[in-house]
Scaffold this motif. Structure first.
Motif, PDB file in Angstrom:
ATOM      1  N   MET A  28       0.815  -1.227   0.000  1.00  0.00           N
ATOM      2  CA  MET A  28       0.000   0.000   0.000  1.00  0.00           C
ATOM      3  C   MET A  28       0.848   1.277   0.000  1.00  0.00           C
ATOM      4  SD  MET A  28      -1.368  -0.113   3.925  1.00  0.00           S
ATOM      5  CE  MET A  28      -1.026  -1.826   4.293  1.00  0.00           C
ATOM      6  N   LEU A  29       2.015   1.222   0.642  1.00  0.00           N
ATOM      7  CA  LEU A  29       2.845   2.428   0.758  1.00  0.00           C
ATOM      8  C   LEU A  29       3.405   2.862  -0.595  1.00  0.00           C
ATOM      9  CD1 LEU A  29       4.084   4.468   2.790  1.00  0.00           C
ATOM     10  CD2 LEU A  29       6.026   2.935   3.013  1.00  0.00           C
ATOM     11  N   THR A  30       3.556   1.898  -1.516  1.00  0.00           N
ATOM     12  CA  THR A  30       4.084   2.244  -2.848  1.00  0.00           C
ATOM     13  C   THR A  30       2.973   2.183  -3.902  1.00  0.00           C
ATOM     14  OG1 THR A  30       4.783  -0.053  -3.094  1.00  0.00           O
ATOM     15  CG2 THR A  30       6.451   1.496  -2.355  1.00  0.00           C
ATOM     16  N   LEU A  51      -0.765   3.443   9.156  1.00  0.00           N
ATOM     17  CA  LEU A  51      -1.748   2.442   9.578  1.00  0.00           C
ATOM     18  C   LEU A  51      -1.470   1.964  11.000  1.00  0.00           C
ATOM     19  CD1 LEU A  51      -4.024   0.544   8.428  1.00  0.00           C
ATOM     20  CD2 LEU A  51      -2.209  -1.097   8.008  1.00  0.00           C
ATOM     21  N   GLY A  52      -0.201   1.992  11.389  1.00  0.00           N
ATOM     22  CA  GLY A  52       0.176   1.441  12.697  1.00  0.00           C
ATOM     23  C   GLY A  52       0.228   2.478  13.802  1.00  0.00           C
ATOM     24  N   ALA A  53      -0.322   3.688  13.570  1.00  0.00           N
ATOM     25  CA  ALA A  53      -0.188   4.752  14.578  1.00  0.00           C
ATOM     26  C   ALA A  53      -0.718   4.332  15.961  1.00  0.00           C
ATOM     27  CB  ALA A  53      -0.853   6.034  14.081  1.00  0.00           C
ATOM     28  N   PRO A  76      10.676  10.159  13.917  1.00  0.00           N
ATOM     29  CA  PRO A  76      11.442   8.929  13.646  1.00  0.00           C
ATOM     30  C   PRO A  76      11.623   8.687  12.149  1.00  0.00           C
ATOM     31  CG  PRO A  76       9.704   8.530  15.264  1.00  0.00           C
ATOM     32  CD  PRO A  76       9.468   9.895  14.708  1.00  0.00           C
ATOM     33  N   VAL A  77      10.582   8.997  11.356  1.00  0.00           N
ATOM     34  CA  VAL A  77      10.731   8.956   9.891  1.00  0.00           C
ATOM     35  C   VAL A  77      11.018  10.403   9.495  1.00  0.00           C
ATOM     36  CG1 VAL A  77       9.600   8.426   7.692  1.00  0.00           C
ATOM     37  CG2 VAL A  77       9.099   7.030   9.711  1.00  0.00           C
ATOM     38  N   GLU A  78      12.298  10.685   9.319  1.00  0.00           N
ATOM     39  CA  GLU A  78      12.696  12.080   9.118  1.00  0.00           C
ATOM     40  C   GLU A  78      12.274  12.581   7.729  1.00  0.00           C
ATOM     41  OE1 GLU A  78      17.008  12.780   9.534  1.00  0.00           O
ATOM     42  OE2 GLU A  78      16.390  14.369  10.900  1.00  0.00           O
TER      43      GLU A  78
HETATM   44  C1  HEM Z   1       6.565   5.721  15.780  1.00  0.00           C
HETATM   45  C2  HEM Z   1       6.338   4.782  14.901  1.00  0.00           C
HETATM   46  C3  HEM Z   1       5.894   5.033  13.490  1.00  0.00           C
HETATM   47  C4  HEM Z   1       6.092   6.132  12.694  1.00  0.00           C
HETATM   48  C5  HEM Z   1       6.797   7.434  13.042  1.00  0.00           C
HETATM   49  C6  HEM Z   1       5.491   5.833  11.409  1.00  0.00           C
HETATM   50  C7  HEM Z   1       5.452   6.714  10.338  1.00  0.00           C
HETATM   51  C8  HEM Z   1       4.788   6.494   9.162  1.00  0.00           C
HETATM   52  C9  HEM Z   1       4.684   7.439   8.084  1.00  0.00           C
HETATM   53  C10 HEM Z   1       5.320   8.836   8.064  1.00  0.00           C
HETATM   54  C11 HEM Z   1       3.937   6.883   7.100  1.00  0.00           C
HETATM   55  C12 HEM Z   1       3.515   7.540   5.777  1.00  0.00           C
HETATM   56  C13 HEM Z   1       4.625   7.567   4.760  1.00  0.00           C
HETATM   57  C14 HEM Z   1       4.239   8.293   3.489  1.00  0.00           C
HETATM   58  O1  HEM Z   1       3.241   9.030   3.435  1.00  0.00           O
HETATM   59  O2  HEM Z   1       4.981   8.133   2.497  1.00  0.00           O
HETATM   60  C15 HEM Z   1       3.581   5.556   7.548  1.00  0.00           C
HETATM   61  C16 HEM Z   1       2.854   4.654   6.823  1.00  0.00           C
HETATM   62  C17 HEM Z   1       2.636   3.357   7.244  1.00  0.00           C
HETATM   63  N1  HEM Z   1       2.934   2.814   8.478  1.00  0.00           N
HETATM   64 FE1  HEM Z   1       3.840   3.708  10.007  1.00  0.00          FE
HETATM   65  N2  HEM Z   1       4.964   4.578  11.446  1.00  0.00           N
HETATM   66  C18 HEM Z   1       5.180   4.057  12.700  1.00  0.00           C
HETATM   67  C19 HEM Z   1       4.801   2.808  13.168  1.00  0.00           C
HETATM   68  C20 HEM Z   1       4.144   1.867  12.431  1.00  0.00           C
HETATM   69  C21 HEM Z   1       3.740   0.571  12.932  1.00  0.00           C
HETATM   70  C22 HEM Z   1       3.946   0.039  14.351  1.00  0.00           C
HETATM   71  C23 HEM Z   1       3.142  -0.066  11.898  1.00  0.00           C
HETATM   72  C24 HEM Z   1       2.559  -1.445  11.997  1.00  0.00           C
HETATM   73  C25 HEM Z   1       2.481  -2.302  11.093  1.00  0.00           C
HETATM   74  C26 HEM Z   1       3.164   0.840  10.749  1.00  0.00           C
HETATM   75  C27 HEM Z   1       2.645   0.579   9.501  1.00  0.00           C
HETATM   76  C28 HEM Z   1       2.531   1.494   8.480  1.00  0.00           C
HETATM   77  C29 HEM Z   1       1.933   1.185   7.200  1.00  0.00           C
HETATM   78  C30 HEM Z   1       1.350  -0.156   6.790  1.00  0.00           C
HETATM   79  C31 HEM Z   1       1.997   2.354   6.424  1.00  0.00           C
HETATM   80  C32 HEM Z   1       1.500   2.548   4.992  1.00  0.00           C
HETATM   81  C33 HEM Z   1       0.125   3.180   5.027  1.00  0.00           C
HETATM   82  C34 HEM Z   1      -0.395   3.491   3.644  1.00  0.00           C
HETATM   83  O3  HEM Z   1       0.377   3.597   2.689  1.00  0.00           O
HETATM   84  O4  HEM Z   1      -1.640   3.630   3.526  1.00  0.00           O
HETATM   85  N3  HEM Z   1       3.770   2.001  11.115  1.00  0.00           N
HETATM   86  N4  HEM Z   1       4.104   5.349   8.813  1.00  0.00           N
END
Ligand code: HEM
Length: 405
Positions: free
Chosen positions: A92-94, A352-354, A287-289
């Motif tokens: 989904m992210l790509t 999704l994992g927020a 964390p994701v700079e």
């Molecule tokens: C502090 C921890 C976390 C941070 C800072 C974080 C940050 C992000 C960011 C910035 C994005 C969007 C990236 C973009 O728009 O290109 C994202 C997407 C995503 N994150 Fe997290 N994340 C964290 C924890 C998690 C956890 C624990 C999971 C659990 C599986 C997760 C799963 C995902 C997924 C699946 C996406 C893709 C959503 C989509 O494309 O619709 N994340 N995350």
């Protein structure tokens, strides 16, 4: 951006990562925001593109219909060309709608706020077990023995990754993200994908009640909803996104608290501050700079710059957070009531994992503050070693000492 930047060949563009930049990115970002909202830059892995540093333009970029995730859907390359190079695709992210919508829906049920609440007792148990091992020692590297282990254990249990392979798994994922200097990141991704492909096969033969088995079932029972490539891509994404990020939330927060013990005292005195403090840690040190790149499907105007079709745009979330905060955005205040940030992204790709990350952040920090009440940095005069390159920001080691108990 100056005319010189615009005309610069890629190798002359300013470097936006590397040890020097990463050592103090907040100060670098502040300087960049004063100059312009959008810059051309390069990264240590050879990537060149546009970087948005301004908060308002960041929101615009994250929802701009002309900036797409999938270069094939954007009409820039053929599917064949893309899948040959893209090791981190088929998820989904790509992806862009409608693929994005379908892929996100398949796993969204496992990551609701309610699922995160259900996981809280197990997260607490994992923290307690880790701290039972650390507390009698009197010294520890909190990255090695705590912040790296907690998120990996949680996501591995959710997915059904056996315990004996988790260390390898973590290493490949780290290597795949370019966090290990000198190691080939493409090779890390290949090894991670290979192992996950084998594991998915195993789950198909011998299912358990964890998420990878459930996804394999969707693949088999509902042909057309999830291709083999997407099954693997989704699994890789969940592993990487599900732990590398949270490792850095915990690491950045602990680093900040160890360097500013008065803030740690506030949290120990009133643990109810913790949910708000987690938002503040996310705001203070994203964390994701930098977000993964988005491709311009057409010419796009952004922050006064003309982004040409085919150019790649990334958003500096750390910069956007500080620029949007009242006063000096680089100052940490765990009592801040409304810490607003873009650290989980914005728009359809919002993390999704927020809810899970917030639960791990809150329980993980509360537990370590309680169990190691007098912890202090072992070498406070030395700067914290940080990930030297890539899109993440976090410490690579946090040696501390404390009274054994
Ligand atoms: C502090 C921890 C976390 C941070 C800072 C974080 C940050 C992000 C960011 C910035 C994005 C969007 C990236 C973009 O728009 O290109 C994202 C997407 C995503 N994150 Fe997290 N994340 C964290 C924890 C998690 C956890 C624990 C999971 C659990 C599986 C997760 C799963 C995902 C997924 C699946 C996406 C893709 C959503 C989509 O494309 O619709 N994340 N995350």
């Amino acid at each position: 951006m100056t005319d010189q930047d615009r005309a610069a060949p890629p190798e002359d563009l300013p470097l936006f990562d590397g040890p020097e930049f990463k050592a103090d990115s907040p100060a670098r970002f502040a300087e960049l925001r004063r100059k312009a909202p959008v810059h051309r830059a390069r990264f240590a892995d050879g990537f060149t593109g546009w970087v948005v540093v301004d908060p308002a333009v960041a929101r615009e970029a994250l929802t701009h219909p002309g900036l797409m995730k999938d270069p094939v859907r954007a009409g820039l390359v053929s599917r064949q060309e893309y899948s040959r190079d893209a090791l981190f695709s088929g998820n989904m992210l790509t992806a862009d709608p409608p693929d994005h919508t379908r892929l996100r829906k398949l796993v969204a049920g496992a990551f609701t706020p309610r699922s995160a609440v259900r996981l809280r007792p197990r997260i607490q148990e994992i923290c307690d077990e880790l701290l039972d091992g650390i507390a009698p020692l009197g010294e520890a590297d909190l990255v090695e023995s705590y912040t790296r282990v907690l998120p990996m254990t949680v996501i591995s249990e959710l997915l059904g990754v056996p315990e004996e392979r988790r260390a390898d798994f973590q290493h490949w994922s780290n290597q795949g993200l370019g966090n290990i200097p000198g190691a080939d990141s493409a090779e890390g991704m290949v090894l991670l994908r290979r192992y996950l492909a084998e594991l998915l096969e195993e789950k198909r033969r011998d299912p358990d009640d964890a998420l990878l088995s459930a996804l394999s079932r969707v693949r088999d029972e509902d042909d057309g909803r999830l291709s083999d490539d997407e099954l693997l891509g989704t699994s890789v994404l969940l592993v990487i996104a599900g732990h590398e990020t949270t490792v850095n939330l915990l690491g950045n927060a602990l680093d900040a608290l160890l360097r500013d013990p008065a803030q740690a005292d506030l949290l120990r005195a009133d643990p109810d501050l913790l949910p708000g403090a987690v938002e503040e840690f996310l705001r203070h040190d994203a964390p994701v700079e930098f977000t993964p790149g988005r491709f311009a499907a057409e010419d796009v105007r952004l922050g006064g710059e003309l982004i040409r079709r085919g150019d790649v745009v990334t958003v500096a979330l750390g910069s956007a957070n500080h620029g949007a905060s009242p006063g000096d955005g680089a100052v940490l205040d765990v009592t801040r009531r409304d810490a607003r940030h873009l650290s989980f992204g914005h728009g359809i790709h919002y993390c999704l994992g927020a809810p899970l990350a917030r639960a791990e952040g809150e329980i993980g920090l509360r537990s370590v503050l309680e169990r190691l009440p007098d912890m202090e940095l072992a070498a406070p005069q030395q700067p914290t070693p940080r990930l030297p390159a890539g899109i993440m920001r976090g410490p690579t080691s946090l040696p501390v000492r404390f009274t054994p108990r």
